[in-house]
Structures are given as structure tokens and as C-alpha cells.
Enzyme design. Structure first.
Site, PDB file in Angstrom:
ATOM      1  CB  THR A   1     -12.256 -23.034 -40.253  1.00  0.00           C
ATOM      2  OG1 THR A   1     -12.663 -22.979 -38.882  1.00  0.00           O
ATOM      3  CG2 THR A   1     -13.443 -23.389 -41.128  1.00  0.00           C
TER       4      THR A   1
ATOM      5  CG  ASN B   1     -13.619 -28.041 -29.495  1.00  0.00           C
ATOM      6  OD1 ASN B   1     -13.484 -29.152 -30.017  1.00  0.00           O
ATOM      7  ND2 ASN B   1     -14.714 -27.334 -29.626  1.00  0.00           N
TER       8      ASN B   1
ATOM      9  CD  GLN C   1      -9.024 -25.963 -28.166  1.00  0.00           C
ATOM     10  OE1 GLN C   1      -8.319 -25.638 -27.209  1.00  0.00           O
ATOM     11  NE2 GLN C   1      -9.962 -25.169 -28.643  1.00  0.00           N
TER      12      GLN C   1
ATOM     13  CB  ALA D   1      -2.252 -17.758 -35.061  1.00  0.00           C
ATOM     14  CG  HIS D   2      -7.919 -17.687 -32.862  1.00  0.00           C
ATOM     15  ND1 HIS D   2      -8.928 -17.887 -31.944  1.00  0.00           N
ATOM     16  CD2 HIS D   2      -8.271 -18.386 -33.962  1.00  0.00           C
ATOM     17  CE1 HIS D   2      -9.853 -18.671 -32.487  1.00  0.00           C
ATOM     18  NE2 HIS D   2      -9.480 -18.988 -33.710  1.00  0.00           N
TER      19      HIS D   2
ATOM     20  CB  THR E   1      -1.629 -11.269 -51.088  1.00  0.00           C
ATOM     21  OG1 THR E   1      -1.721 -10.920 -52.463  1.00  0.00           O
ATOM     22  CG2 THR E   1      -0.513 -10.483 -50.426  1.00  0.00           C
TER      23      THR E   1
ATOM     24  CB  CYS F   1     -18.630 -22.845 -33.637  1.00  0.00           C
ATOM     25  SG  CYS F   1     -16.888 -22.512 -33.666  1.00  0.00           S
TER      26      CYS F   1
HETATM   27  C1  LIG Z   1     -10.992 -23.244 -32.781  1.00  0.00           C
HETATM   28  C2  LIG Z   1     -10.954 -24.589 -33.373  1.00  0.00           C
HETATM   29  C3  LIG Z   1     -11.054 -24.766 -34.767  1.00  0.00           C
HETATM   30  C4  LIG Z   1     -11.261 -23.606 -35.709  1.00  0.00           C
HETATM   31  O1  LIG Z   1     -10.142 -22.773 -35.749  1.00  0.00           O
HETATM   32  P1  LIG Z   1     -10.208 -21.346 -36.481  1.00  0.00           P
HETATM   33  O2  LIG Z   1      -8.778 -20.949 -36.629  1.00  0.00           O
HETATM   34  O3  LIG Z   1     -10.945 -20.455 -35.540  1.00  0.00           O
HETATM   35  O4  LIG Z   1     -10.877 -21.518 -37.783  1.00  0.00           O
HETATM   36  C5  LIG Z   1     -10.977 -26.047 -35.254  1.00  0.00           C
HETATM   37  N1  LIG Z   1     -10.818 -27.107 -34.448  1.00  0.00           N
HETATM   38  C6  LIG Z   1     -10.714 -26.987 -33.106  1.00  0.00           C
HETATM   39  C7  LIG Z   1     -10.524 -28.197 -32.265  1.00  0.00           C
HETATM   40  C8  LIG Z   1     -10.788 -25.723 -32.525  1.00  0.00           C
HETATM   41  O5  LIG Z   1     -10.698 -25.609 -31.207  1.00  0.00           O
END
Ligand SMILES: *Cc1c(COP(=O)(O)O)cnc(C)c1O
Length: 389
Positions: A74, A153, A181, A202-203, A242, A328
Site C-alpha cells: 500500500t 487478488n 499477487q 512481504a506478507h 528508520t 479490505c
Molecule cells: C495485499 C495487496 C495489496 C496491499 O498490500 P499490503 O502490503 O497489505 O499493503 C496491494 N495490492 C494487491 C494486489 C494486494 O493483493
């Protein structure tokens, strides 16, 4: 097999234990500030960040100097869109994007519109693909940036990125892709794909939450951005603050593992996804949302006529973690804007479920999901007075 089963890997993924292992020393022994220039604690943190920068760059075919660490996709998206708009607005204030982008892109575009940008939202076809010719037709002398996500996504549709970027190049327009994605799941190469700006997180690839990156092309063309966060001049002045050293180390490790295992992961998740899909499509009046030919390996989005997805999700929620779409926007009563953009009527959008298969899912889990979801569909239909399947 352990319950509950996690099948919502498009919302987030568990950290790979190897990623956690790599991160741990940077919370305790190696806790230094990567910007501390005068002692070994700082040097160790800085060296770890350097390695992570190389690992992230390697996954997308970039140079380490082109990677800007952020708190996630984001923030990377905000920096790319808002930063490019502020930098180039004297040249022109027109941005082109699509109707199925993540909210991080759409909301940032709405904000830019408030600040004087003109944004064109290009529709997609029934499978969620954007036609490159539609992008080309929308380009004007004032266009500065095109933003098209690499893969969606909610439905997993992969866009014709190289075709779109070639058009942008021809017209001297920058090309940004939200590849959150896609990276780690399919081959992404900023040079082969002609990408000028790219966001990742990363997540979404078995790394920690709160770490991500923006790729910013340095040569041919050199992309310039106005920073959106000030103070201290970290990350070439583009993102002060930082550095989140453990998070960045985790992102780097996740990228290195993702690169090494991409083929194995992709084969495995595709196999399980196809098994799940084939079995669920045996149910009458069940159909895929998305593009069967151009799709992320682990994603499927299926609509079950006569079933309210919310009811189904509730019914299986003790044993299976699934969603009806974007994390979201889920919880809202509106039907998915992505499914609406594919041309689905409200009713069909309300009866759709997203399945996100990931690295740690097993065949046994998929068998259980097929059984439970099929039972739930049959039961919910039997309770639906309007269902006459
Ligand atoms: C999850 C996602 C985001 C947002 O990523 P964050 O690291 O959670 O802010 C943006 N774009 C897509 C396509 C996503 O799947």
C-alpha cells in the site's frame, strides 16, 4: 491434518519458518539501526539490509539500487502513484488505470483526482483481462502514467503486462504495475516485462507483515518521484524513517526462497487448485470467475448459483478459512467491485467464493475442503426456496 485449514492465501500468507529464522537475530543480538555509521551494530544491520536488497532485486530482475523499502505494498503504491503525479504533473496530469485494481491503487487515484489529476479507469473483459488496445486508445499528450496490476487478488487473472508496457514505452508514458499477487508465484522480470515502477509485499509471499518494496527504474528511463514521507533522507530520500531491519531481512529471505522454489511452489499449488476446482465444478451450476488460461497457479474464484457466499463462509468457518474476496472490502455489504467489473450481476457476485491455495496446503486438506464445501452448497441450496436446480 490440523483444523482449521487456511485457504485464504491471497489475503495473507503464514511466514515461512525459514523466514522467521532469518529474522530472529535482528530483534535481539543484531538490533542495530541500519543508519548508524559509527559502530558494528549499525554495520551489521546495514549489511543485512544490503543482502535483502539484493534478494528482492534478484526475484524481479532488478538492480539492488532500484529497490526502495516500504511498510508494504500500500505504501509502495502511494509512493509510486502520488510521487509520479507530483513529479510529472507539469508535463501532464493524466493517469490511466483499470477498474479491477486493488483499493490501494483506486483510493490513491481518487486522492490524486482531488489534487487535480485526471484518471481514466479502463474496463476489463468477462475474464478480467484488460485489452492493451484500450490502454493505447486512452493515451493522450497529457498522460504521464499507466497503472495496471500484474495479477488480480480476487480472481487471479494475469494481465498482458509486456504488451501494455510496450505501448507505454512507444508513447513515452511510465508504466507502474502492482505485482503484489504475482511476485514469487510467477516469473516477473522488470526488464523483459518493461516495467518502470513495481510494488510488492512481504506478507503475500510467506514473509512478515509490515514490509514491502517499490522498484523504481534507474535507467532507460530514469524514473523520478517526489517523496511522500520526509525526515532523515533514508532510501535515497524517497522514504525517510528508520528501516524495519527484521522486516526487511524477512522480505529478503522470503524473496530468496520464492525464487528458489517458484517452480515447485507453482506446480504444487496449481495441482491442488485444479483438483479443488475440478471437484467443486462437479456441482450443478458452479462456474469459474476469471481467466482459466491466464491465472495465478493457486487461485480460483467459483460462483455457486443459489448460494449466498456469506452463509457458506459462516457454515464452514470452524474448519476452513475462506473469503468472498478482498480482505479490505469483505465485511461490507456491497458485492465485489472486481466481480461487478467482470460483468457479473449482483446475485452471481454474492454467490462467489475465493480459494487461495498456498505453499503449505496439502492434498488431504483439499479433499476435506471439497467435502465440506460441497455439503454446504447442497444444504444451503436445499434451504433456498428460490433454488430449483
Ligand atoms: C495485499 C495487496 C495489496 C496491499 O498490500 P499490503 O502490503 O497489505 O499493503 C496491494 N495490492 C494487491 C494486489 C494486494 O493483493
Amino acid at each position: 491434518m490440523q483444523l482449521p485449514i487456511y485457504l485464504d492465501n491471497n489475503a495473507t500468507t503464514p511466514c515461512d519458518p525459514r523466514v522467521v529464522e532469518a529474522m530472529l537475530p535482528y530483534f535481539t543480538r543484531q538490533f542495530g539501526n541500519a543508519a548508524s555509521r559509527h559502530h558494528v551494530f549499525g554495520w551489521a544491520a546495514d549489511a543485512a539490509v544490503d543482502l535483502a536488497r539484493e534478494q528482492v532485486a534478484a526475484l524481479i530482475g532488478a538492480e539492488p539500487g532500484e529497490i526502495i523499502f516500504t511498510s508494504g505494498a500500500t505504501e509502495a503504491i502511494n509512493l509510486a502513484l502520488q510521487g509520479a503525479f507530483e513529479m510529472y504533473r507539469t508535463k501532464g496530469a493524466h493517469i490511466i488505470t483499470t477498474t479491477i485494481e486493488h483499493k490501494a491503487v483506486l483510493d490513491t487515484c481518487h486522492r490524486a483526482e482531488k489534487l487535480g489529476a485526471e484518471v481514466s479507469y479502463i474496463p476489463v473483459n468477462q475474464t478480467g483481462r484488460v485489452n492493451p488496445a484500450d490502454i493505447e486508445a486512452a493515451i493522450k499528450p497529457t498522460t504521464i502514467l499507466v497503472a495496471v496490476m500484474y495479477a488480480n487478488n480476487e480472481v487471479g487473472t494475469i494481465q498482458p503486462i509486456a504488451d501494455i508496457s510496450a505501448i507505454c514505452r512507444q508513447h513515452g508514458v511510465l508504466f507502474f504495475t502492482d505485482a503484489t499477487q504475482a511476485v514469487g508465484k510467477i516469473a516477473v522480470d522488470v526488464n523483459k516485462d518493461g516495467i518502470d515502477l513495481l510494488s510488492l509485499s512481504a506478507h503475500k509471499l510467506y514473509g512478515p507483515k509490515g514490509a514491502g518494496a517499490l522498484y523504481v527504474r534507474r535507467k532507460g528511463p530514469r524514473v523520478r518521484l517526489v517523496p511522500q514521507v520526509y525526515g532523515g533522507g533514508h532510501e535515497k530520500g524517497l522514504r525517510s524513517g528508520t528501516l524495519n531491519v527484521p522486516g526487511i531481512v524477512g522480505l529478503g529471505a522470503a524473496c530468496a526462497i520464492g525464487l528458489k522454489q517458484m517452480e515447485a511452489d507453482s506446480n504444487n499449488t496449481k495441482l491442488l487448485r485444479d483438483k479443488l476446482e475440478d471437484a467443486l465444478l462437479q456441482l450443478p451450476q458452479a462456474a469459474i470467475n476469471g481467466d482459466a488460461a491466464n491465472r495465478l497457479p493457486g487461485t480460483t474464484n467459483i460462483r455457486f448459483a443459489g448460494v449466498e457466499s456469506e452463509g457458506l463462509l459462516m457454515k464452514v468457518s470452524k474448519e476452513i478459512a475462506l473469503s468472498s474476496g478482498s480482505a479490505c472490502t469483505s465485511g461490507s455489504i456491497e458485492p465485489s467491485y472486481v466481480l461487478k467489473a467482470l460483468g457479473l450481476p449482483d446475485e452471481a457476485a454474492y454467490s462467489s467464493i475465493r480459494f487461495g491455495v498456498g505453499r503449505f496446503n496439502t492434498e488431504e486438506e483439499i479433499n476435506h475442503v471439497v467435502k465440506k464445501v460441497s455439503e454446504a452448497v447442497i444444504e444451503l441450496r436445499s434451504l433456498n426456496p428460490f433454488w430449483e436446480g
